[in-house]
Design an enzyme around this catalytic site. Structure first.
Site, mmCIF file in Angstrom:
data_model
loop_
_atom_site.group_PDB
_atom_site.id
_atom_site.type_symbol
_atom_site.label_atom_id
_atom_site.label_comp_id
_atom_site.label_asym_id
_atom_site.label_seq_id
_atom_site.Cartn_x
_atom_site.Cartn_y
_atom_site.Cartn_z
ATOM 1 N N ASN A 125 -10.188 0.049 -0.075
ATOM 2 C CA ASN A 125 -8.660 0.158 -0.029
ATOM 3 C C ASN A 125 -8.318 -0.341 -1.391
ATOM 4 O O ASN A 125 -8.313 -1.672 -1.527
ATOM 5 C CB ASN A 125 -8.155 -0.538 1.080
ATOM 6 C CG ASN A 125 -6.708 -0.571 1.338
ATOM 7 O OD1 ASN A 125 -5.898 -0.326 0.233
ATOM 8 N ND2 ASN A 125 -6.382 -1.029 2.384
ATOM 9 N N CYS A 151 0.819 -1.296 0.030
ATOM 10 C CA CYS A 151 0.213 0.010 -0.020
ATOM 11 C C CYS A 151 0.830 1.200 -0.103
ATOM 12 O O CYS A 151 0.277 2.316 -0.186
ATOM 13 C CB CYS A 151 -0.903 -0.105 1.254
ATOM 14 S SG CYS A 151 -1.933 -1.371 1.204
ATOM 15 N N HIS A 198 -3.311 7.435 1.909
ATOM 16 C CA HIS A 198 -3.772 6.058 1.549
ATOM 17 C C HIS A 198 -4.860 6.003 2.182
ATOM 18 O O HIS A 198 -5.102 6.083 3.392
ATOM 19 C CB HIS A 198 -2.616 5.157 2.272
ATOM 20 C CG HIS A 198 -3.255 3.677 1.910
ATOM 21 N ND1 HIS A 198 -3.588 2.986 0.788
ATOM 22 C CD2 HIS A 198 -3.143 2.776 2.680
ATOM 23 C CE1 HIS A 198 -4.004 1.989 0.738
ATOM 24 N NE2 HIS A 198 -3.916 1.504 2.072
HETATM 25 O O1 UT7 Z 1 -3.948 -1.040 3.652
HETATM 26 C C1 UT7 Z 1 -3.124 -1.732 4.348
HETATM 27 C C2 UT7 Z 1 -3.595 -1.157 5.642
HETATM 28 N N1 UT7 Z 1 -4.576 -1.952 6.217
HETATM 29 C C3 UT7 Z 1 -5.143 -1.368 7.234
HETATM 30 O O2 UT7 Z 1 -4.967 0.012 7.243
HETATM 31 C C4 UT7 Z 1 -6.094 -2.219 7.912
HETATM 32 C C5 UT7 Z 1 -6.000 -1.733 9.360
HETATM 33 N N2 UT7 Z 1 -7.161 -2.305 10.464
HETATM 34 C C6 UT7 Z 1 -8.299 -2.096 10.463
HETATM 35 O O3 UT7 Z 1 -8.762 -1.182 9.598
HETATM 36 C C7 UT7 Z 1 -9.175 -2.645 11.158
HETATM 37 O O4 UT7 Z 1 -8.388 -3.245 12.218
HETATM 38 C C8 UT7 Z 1 -10.292 -3.572 10.599
HETATM 39 C C9 UT7 Z 1 -11.300 -2.691 9.953
HETATM 40 C C10 UT7 Z 1 -9.474 -4.625 9.803
HETATM 41 C C11 UT7 Z 1 -11.053 -4.237 11.765
HETATM 42 O O5 UT7 Z 1 -11.850 -3.409 12.490
HETATM 43 P P1 UT7 Z 1 -11.480 -3.430 14.175
HETATM 44 O O6 UT7 Z 1 -12.418 -2.473 14.819
HETATM 45 O O7 UT7 Z 1 -10.110 -3.720 14.520
HETATM 46 O O8 UT7 Z 1 -12.329 -4.872 14.456
HETATM 47 P P2 UT7 Z 1 -11.608 -6.306 15.127
HETATM 48 O O9 UT7 Z 1 -10.787 -6.786 14.219
HETATM 49 O O10 UT7 Z 1 -11.204 -5.887 16.689
HETATM 50 O O11 UT7 Z 1 -13.117 -7.187 15.018
HETATM 51 C C12 UT7 Z 1 -14.377 -6.772 15.880
HETATM 52 C C13 UT7 Z 1 -15.484 -7.610 15.675
HETATM 53 C C14 UT7 Z 1 -15.018 -9.137 15.975
HETATM 54 O O12 UT7 Z 1 -16.215 -9.850 16.503
HETATM 55 P P3 UT7 Z 1 -15.936 -10.336 18.120
HETATM 56 O O13 UT7 Z 1 -14.623 -11.111 18.104
HETATM 57 O O14 UT7 Z 1 -15.721 -8.989 18.791
HETATM 58 O O15 UT7 Z 1 -17.180 -10.906 18.289
HETATM 59 C C15 UT7 Z 1 -14.865 -9.598 14.373
HETATM 60 O O16 UT7 Z 1 -15.032 -11.216 14.294
HETATM 61 O O17 UT7 Z 1 -16.051 -7.525 14.528
HETATM 62 C C16 UT7 Z 1 -15.965 -8.843 13.776
HETATM 63 N N3 UT7 Z 1 -15.710 -8.733 12.488
HETATM 64 C C17 UT7 Z 1 -16.794 -8.473 11.417
HETATM 65 N N4 UT7 Z 1 -17.935 -8.309 11.663
HETATM 66 C C18 UT7 Z 1 -19.111 -8.075 10.529
HETATM 67 C C19 UT7 Z 1 -14.506 -8.750 11.441
HETATM 68 N N5 UT7 Z 1 -14.999 -8.433 10.333
HETATM 69 C C20 UT7 Z 1 -16.215 -8.418 10.166
HETATM 70 C C21 UT7 Z 1 -16.884 -8.217 9.339
HETATM 71 N N6 UT7 Z 1 -18.542 -8.052 9.431
HETATM 72 N N7 UT7 Z 1 -16.736 -7.842 8.004
#
Ligand code: UT7
Length: 325
Positions: A282, A119, A252
């Site tokens: 993204n 990225c 980005h």
């Molecule tokens: O371009 C390269 C750079 N990449 C990035 O910048 C990505 C950086 N990271 C992020 O943007 C975020 O960490 C994410 C958007 C990927 C995830 O957001 P988060 O607030 O960190 O969520 P999380 O991983 O802590 O997940 C929270 C909950 C989990 O459920 P439980 O364990 O709390 O029950 C996940 O299983 O959200 C759940 N979850 C979803 N639910 C519905 C994860 N993905 C999804 C989804 N739909 N698509």
């Protein structure tokens, strides 16, 4: 007389197939993968993304973006002597997407290669092109970010497949007596290579390991917010500028929360940040030049504006470029 580089034209291209969160949620539900428009918007800011049709390659998307950038710069493809494509999803293992693009542009002879910094790829490619122009190796460059990330998404993994999209953005960068690229700053820390990767490789005629993207989203998030502030401050210092000199932040486009965090740390008003993540998702190396072109064509970015471009991604890589547009 000193020699500098300037952006003289921008262009971008999105493949026509557009999926809103509702479209994607419906497709995923049919496969037993549960997500929602609300979750995607709240956690990422993404509302839609574009996916290339089967058979459409990175060089095809890049070609469209380049033709628009060349037209904006008033240049013919034949005048270009350097082509750098930032991509992690090239048409083939080799030759580079840049060489295939060069052939499609009908340009024979220009140096052509890919830059792979995921990225952060466009920031790396722009830094390279600036250096090659300043040293006299090149005079007129096409610098492109182009991706078909849809090809490396595991659509059974809801933590990644809702985040990414396909597209391409390009700039024409030309030698100039007055500075356009004011400062550049690029870094990497390979210790974090496993937090965002496609671990598979081709060996003995087979793909060994997974050819799909995997990510520890929270680890990426935490690292990203720290390094983006550092690299922004570094380019400002190198150019002898301050945050107050920034007309537009063009980050980005990975996650609106990371982008807003960076703007806040730099004490920039939210209106000074270009946002396309809502409509593009993204698009990895393509996201910054896509956002730049959207901002130029919408009339937001004007000649003479100071732009802070910055990116972060797999590797772990990060960097920034300060531009007098
Ligand atoms: O371009 C390269 C750079 N990449 C990035 O910048 C990505 C950086 N990271 C992020 O943007 C975020 O960490 C994410 C958007 C990927 C995830 O957001 P988060 O607030 O960190 O969520 P999380 O991983 O802590 O997940 C929270 C909950 C989990 O459920 P439980 O364990 O709390 O029950 C996940 O299983 O959200 C759940 N979850 C979803 N639910 C519905 C994860 N993905 C999804 C989804 N739909 N698509």
């Amino acid at each position: 007389m000193s020699r500098f580089s300037r952006i003289t034209g921008t262009g971008s291209y999105l493949p026509p197939r557009r999926l809103t969160n509702a479209d994607l949620t419906t497709e995923l539900a049919a496969k037993g993968v549960e997500t929602s428009d609300e979750w995607i918007i709240e956690r990422t800011g993404i509302r839609a993304r574009h996916f290339a049709d089967p058979g459409v390659c990175v060089s095809d998307l890049a070609l469209q973006a380049c033709q628009r950038a060349l037209e904006a710069a008033g240049r013919d493809a034949g005048e270009i002597d350097l082509i750098i494509v930032a991509t992690s999803t090239p048409d083939m293992v080799f030759p580079s997407a840049a060489c295939i693009l060069q052939s499609k542009l009908g340009n024979v002879g220009a140096a052509a290669f890919d830059a792979q910094a995921v990225c952060s790829g466009f920031i790396y490619a722009l830094t390279l092109a600036d250096s090659l122009i300043k040293t006299g190796t090149a005079t007129k460059a096409l610098v492109i970010g182009a991706e078909v990330f849809s090809r490396i998404l595991d659509f059974s993994d809801r933590t990644t497949c809702v985040l990414f999209g396909d597209g391409a953005g390009a700039v024409v960068l030309e030698a100039s007596d007055v500075p356009g690229i004011l400062a550049t700053d690029i870094h990497a820390d390979g210790q974090y290579s496993s937090i965002l990767c496609v671990p598979g490789h081709v060996s003995g005629g087979q793909v060994t390991g997974s050819p799909m993207l995997t990510m520890d989203g929270q680890a990426v998030f935490k690292l990203a917010v720290g390094v983006l502030e550092d690299t922004a401050r570094a380019v400002l210092e190198k150019a002898g500028k301050t945050q107050a000199d920034i007309d537009w932040l063009i980050p980005h486009q990975a996650n609106i929360r990371i982008m807003q965090n960076t703007a806040k740390k730099l004490k920039l008003a939210p209106e000074k940040m270009i946002v396309t993540v809502d409509q593009h998702g993204n698009t990895s190396a393509a996201s910054i030049p896509l956002a730049l072109d959207v901002a130029v064509r919408s009339g937001k970015v004007q000649k003479g504006d100071t732009l802070l471009l910055e990116g972060v991604g797999g590797g772990f890589t990060w960097g920034a470029v300060l531009v007098d547009y």
